[in-house]
Scaffold this motif. Structure first.
Motif, PDB file in Angstrom:
ATOM      1  N   ALA A  36       0.840  -1.193   0.000  1.00  0.00           N
ATOM      2  CA  ALA A  36       0.000   0.000   0.000  1.00  0.00           C
ATOM      3  C   ALA A  36       0.878   1.248   0.000  1.00  0.00           C
ATOM      4  CB  ALA A  36      -0.906   0.004   1.224  1.00  0.00           C
ATOM      5  N   VAL A  37       0.454   2.266  -0.752  1.00  0.00           N
ATOM      6  CA  VAL A  37       1.198   3.523  -0.824  1.00  0.00           C
ATOM      7  C   VAL A  37       0.233   4.677  -0.598  1.00  0.00           C
ATOM      8  CG1 VAL A  37       2.675   5.009  -2.233  1.00  0.00           C
ATOM      9  CG2 VAL A  37       2.782   2.516  -2.527  1.00  0.00           C
ATOM     10  N   SER A  38       0.621   5.600   0.269  1.00  0.00           N
ATOM     11  CA  SER A  38      -0.207   6.786   0.498  1.00  0.00           C
ATOM     12  C   SER A  38       0.566   8.039   0.119  1.00  0.00           C
ATOM     13  CB  SER A  38      -0.639   6.881   1.964  1.00  0.00           C
ATOM     14  OG  SER A  38       0.473   7.139   2.800  1.00  0.00           O
ATOM     15  N   ASN A  39      -0.171   9.112  -0.146  1.00  0.00           N
ATOM     16  CA  ASN A  39       0.433  10.427  -0.335  1.00  0.00           C
ATOM     17  C   ASN A  39      -0.401  11.449   0.424  1.00  0.00           C
ATOM     18  OD1 ASN A  39      -1.817  10.468  -2.005  1.00  0.00           O
ATOM     19  ND2 ASN A  39      -0.762  11.430  -3.739  1.00  0.00           N
ATOM     20  N   THR A  40      -0.160  12.732   0.186  1.00  0.00           N
ATOM     21  CA  THR A  40      -0.892  13.765   0.933  1.00  0.00           C
ATOM     22  C   THR A  40      -1.604  14.718  -0.031  1.00  0.00           C
ATOM     23  OG1 THR A  40       1.119  15.122   1.075  1.00  0.00           O
ATOM     24  CG2 THR A  40       0.646  13.658   2.926  1.00  0.00           C
ATOM     25  N   PRO A  41      -2.657  14.252  -0.696  1.00  0.00           N
ATOM     26  CA  PRO A  41      -3.363  15.106  -1.651  1.00  0.00           C
ATOM     27  C   PRO A  41      -4.253  16.129  -0.955  1.00  0.00           C
ATOM     28  CG  PRO A  41      -4.511  13.032  -1.421  1.00  0.00           C
ATOM     29  CD  PRO A  41      -3.265  12.921  -0.583  1.00  0.00           C
ATOM     30  N   ASP A  42      -4.787  17.045  -1.739  1.00  0.00           N
ATOM     31  CA  ASP A  42      -5.782  18.038  -1.315  1.00  0.00           C
ATOM     32  C   ASP A  42      -5.234  19.109  -0.390  1.00  0.00           C
ATOM     33  OD1 ASP A  42      -7.828  16.907  -2.858  1.00  0.00           O
ATOM     34  OD2 ASP A  42      -8.290  15.457  -1.295  1.00  0.00           O
ATOM     35  N   VAL A  43      -4.502  18.724   0.674  1.00  0.00           N
ATOM     36  CA  VAL A  43      -4.065  19.730   1.648  1.00  0.00           C
ATOM     37  C   VAL A  43      -3.102  20.745   1.039  1.00  0.00           C
ATOM     38  CG1 VAL A  43      -4.468  18.274   3.654  1.00  0.00           C
ATOM     39  CG2 VAL A  43      -2.244  18.198   2.521  1.00  0.00           C
ATOM     40  N   LEU A  44      -2.484  20.411  -0.095  1.00  0.00           N
ATOM     41  CA  LEU A  44      -1.551  21.362  -0.699  1.00  0.00           C
ATOM     42  C   LEU A  44      -2.056  21.980  -1.997  1.00  0.00           C
ATOM     43  CD1 LEU A  44      -0.599  19.294  -3.008  1.00  0.00           C
ATOM     44  CD2 LEU A  44       1.305  18.787  -1.494  1.00  0.00           C
ATOM     45  N   ASN A  45      -3.285  21.646  -2.384  1.00  0.00           N
ATOM     46  CA  ASN A  45      -3.797  22.124  -3.672  1.00  0.00           C
ATOM     47  C   ASN A  45      -3.724  23.642  -3.810  1.00  0.00           C
ATOM     48  OD1 ASN A  45      -4.433  19.455  -4.026  1.00  0.00           O
ATOM     49  ND2 ASN A  45      -6.652  19.734  -4.028  1.00  0.00           N
ATOM     50  N   ASP A  46      -4.204  24.352  -2.800  1.00  0.00           N
ATOM     51  CA  ASP A  46      -4.309  25.810  -2.908  1.00  0.00           C
ATOM     52  C   ASP A  46      -2.946  26.477  -2.995  1.00  0.00           C
ATOM     53  OD1 ASP A  46      -7.073  25.977  -3.023  1.00  0.00           O
ATOM     54  OD2 ASP A  46      -7.298  26.073  -0.848  1.00  0.00           O
ATOM     55  N   CYS A  47      -2.006  26.028  -2.166  1.00  0.00           N
ATOM     56  CA  CYS A  47      -0.693  26.679  -2.191  1.00  0.00           C
ATOM     57  C   CYS A  47       0.041  26.410  -3.497  1.00  0.00           C
ATOM     58  CB  CYS A  47       0.143  26.227  -0.997  1.00  0.00           C
ATOM     59  SG  CYS A  47      -0.324  27.073   0.534  1.00  0.00           S
ATOM     60  N   VAL A  48      -0.063  25.200  -4.026  1.00  0.00           N
ATOM     61  CA  VAL A  48       0.577  24.903  -5.307  1.00  0.00           C
ATOM     62  C   VAL A  48      -0.096  25.702  -6.426  1.00  0.00           C
ATOM     63  CG1 VAL A  48       1.124  23.122  -6.997  1.00  0.00           C
ATOM     64  CG2 VAL A  48       1.346  22.628  -4.562  1.00  0.00           C
ATOM     65  N   ALA A  49      -1.410  25.796  -6.379  1.00  0.00           N
ATOM     66  CA  ALA A  49      -2.127  26.588  -7.391  1.00  0.00           C
ATOM     67  C   ALA A  49      -1.768  28.068  -7.284  1.00  0.00           C
ATOM     68  CB  ALA A  49      -3.631  26.395  -7.243  1.00  0.00           C
ATOM     69  N   ASP A  50      -1.590  28.559  -6.061  1.00  0.00           N
ATOM     70  CA  ASP A  50      -1.150  29.948  -5.884  1.00  0.00           C
ATOM     71  C   ASP A  50       0.226  30.160  -6.503  1.00  0.00           C
ATOM     72  OD1 ASP A  50      -3.473  30.461  -4.474  1.00  0.00           O
ATOM     73  OD2 ASP A  50      -2.521  30.425  -2.498  1.00  0.00           O
TER      74      ASP A  50
END
Length: 334
Positions: A112-126
């Motif tokens: 199994a592999v996890s990542n950390t999506p969503d929580v960084l969407n806004d800052c990367v988009a900024d």
């Protein structure tokens, strides 16, 4: 967030609870300081040495007992390391990108592999928006112009390109790509995109190839996932299709763009300019790019805010705790 970690630690220490004879957690490469502290203090995690000889000795001693690896997007669990860990069950990744991890082998072995999506969407988009504005309007170049005393000596700064109302192509209309599109729409931009799957619900114009997308837009924003499947998606032909008045922004992974082709395109005027937060061989940046005034170079800071990194750390630890508790992940990839 889980505040009582005793059950998680007990699960790691008790192979019957964990469902495996492997009991150890290993940290691979540097990770967020808070994550590293928790791994050390609460989970008594091992740390994979960086020296090849020391790493070989470490694996000989501990490989059979390593159940979980915690890593970052930059220092993942690569092909050879994964093969050396026969009892590995999970890879907990700090970051949305996991291209440094052999995801294909993990899937074949049921790791199994996890990542950390969503929580960084806004800052990367900024960050993408900032690069978009800076690349077209050349704000940091004009800052250097003033600091060098060229304005005060009577020289005028060259005219730049209007940023509002452009036709912008987004390569990779996922969570981050959609957040970028939302910001660009506020500037009156028309959005086109290429994606592995068409998304008619977006209302944007779809193109079946990257080259076709590049040919149709003024600015190409790269927001595709990294990894072998996306390597070199933007190459010489796509840059030529973007054209001498076109601009490229990359906040995804450096490998998605053919870097030598990009350096050549920027040097010879195939495209007008680029805004880059990522590179093929970080932290190395091609020397030629550093001497070009039509390029904005950032040190991979897309998600680099205190708030976002704290959220990423908490999600990383929550994935680890949940896997220790019941063998599942909160945000598995795929």
């Amino acid at each position: 967030m889980i505040t009582d970690t005793s059950s998680a630690v007990n699960a790691a220490a008790d192979p019957h609870t964990a469902g495996s004879t492997a009991t150890h957690i290993v940290r691979v490469g540097p990770v967020n300081p808070h994550v590293a502290q928790v791994l050390d203090e609460e989970f008594r995690a091992l740390v994979l040495p960086t020296d090849p000889a020391e790493q070989s000795d470490f694996l000989q001693e501990h490989a059979e007992q390593i159940r979980i690896a915690v890593c970052s997007g930059r220092f993942g669990v690569g092909t050879e390391l994964m093969r050396a860990l026969p009892s590995l069950e999970a890879i907990v990744n700090f970051g949305v990108g996991y291209d440094a991890t052999d995801a294909r082998q993990a899937a074949e072995r049921g790791i199994a592999v996890s990542n950390t999506p969503d929580v960084l969407n806004d800052c990367v988009a900024d960050t993408a928006l900032a690069l978009y504005l800076d690349t077209l309007r050349r704000f940091t170049a004009s800052d250097r112009f003033v600091r060098a005393g060229r304005w005060s000596s009577g020289e005028g700064f060259p005219l730049t390109t209007r940023a509002s109302g452009r036709t912008v192509g987004i390569l990779g209309l996922g969570r981050i790509g959609a957040a970028i599109a939302q910001r660009l729409e506020a500037l009156g931009c028309t959005i086109h995109y290429h994606n592995r799957r068409e998304r008619p619900e977006s209302g944007f114009t779809y193109h079946s190839s990257v080259r076709e997308l590049a040919q149709a837009v003024d600015v190409l924003v790269v927001a595709a996932s990294g990894g072998p499947d996306s390597a070199g998606l933007v190459g010489e032909a796509e840059l030529a299709a973007l054209g001498p008045e076109g601009h490229l922004v990359n906040i995804a992974r450096g490998t998605v763009v053919d870097e030598p082709a990009l350096v050549s395109a920027l040097s010879n005027g195939t495209i007008a300019g680029a805004g880059l937060d990522v590179y093929a061989h970080e932290p190395q940046v091609p020397e030629t790019l550093l001497g070009l005034d039509n390029v904005v170079v950032l040190p991979h800071v897309g998600s680099g805010t205190r708030e976002t990194r704290a959220d990423m750390a908490e999600l990383t630890l929550a994935n680890l705790r949940q896997f220790l508790r019941d063998g599942t992940l909160i945000t598995p990839i795929g």
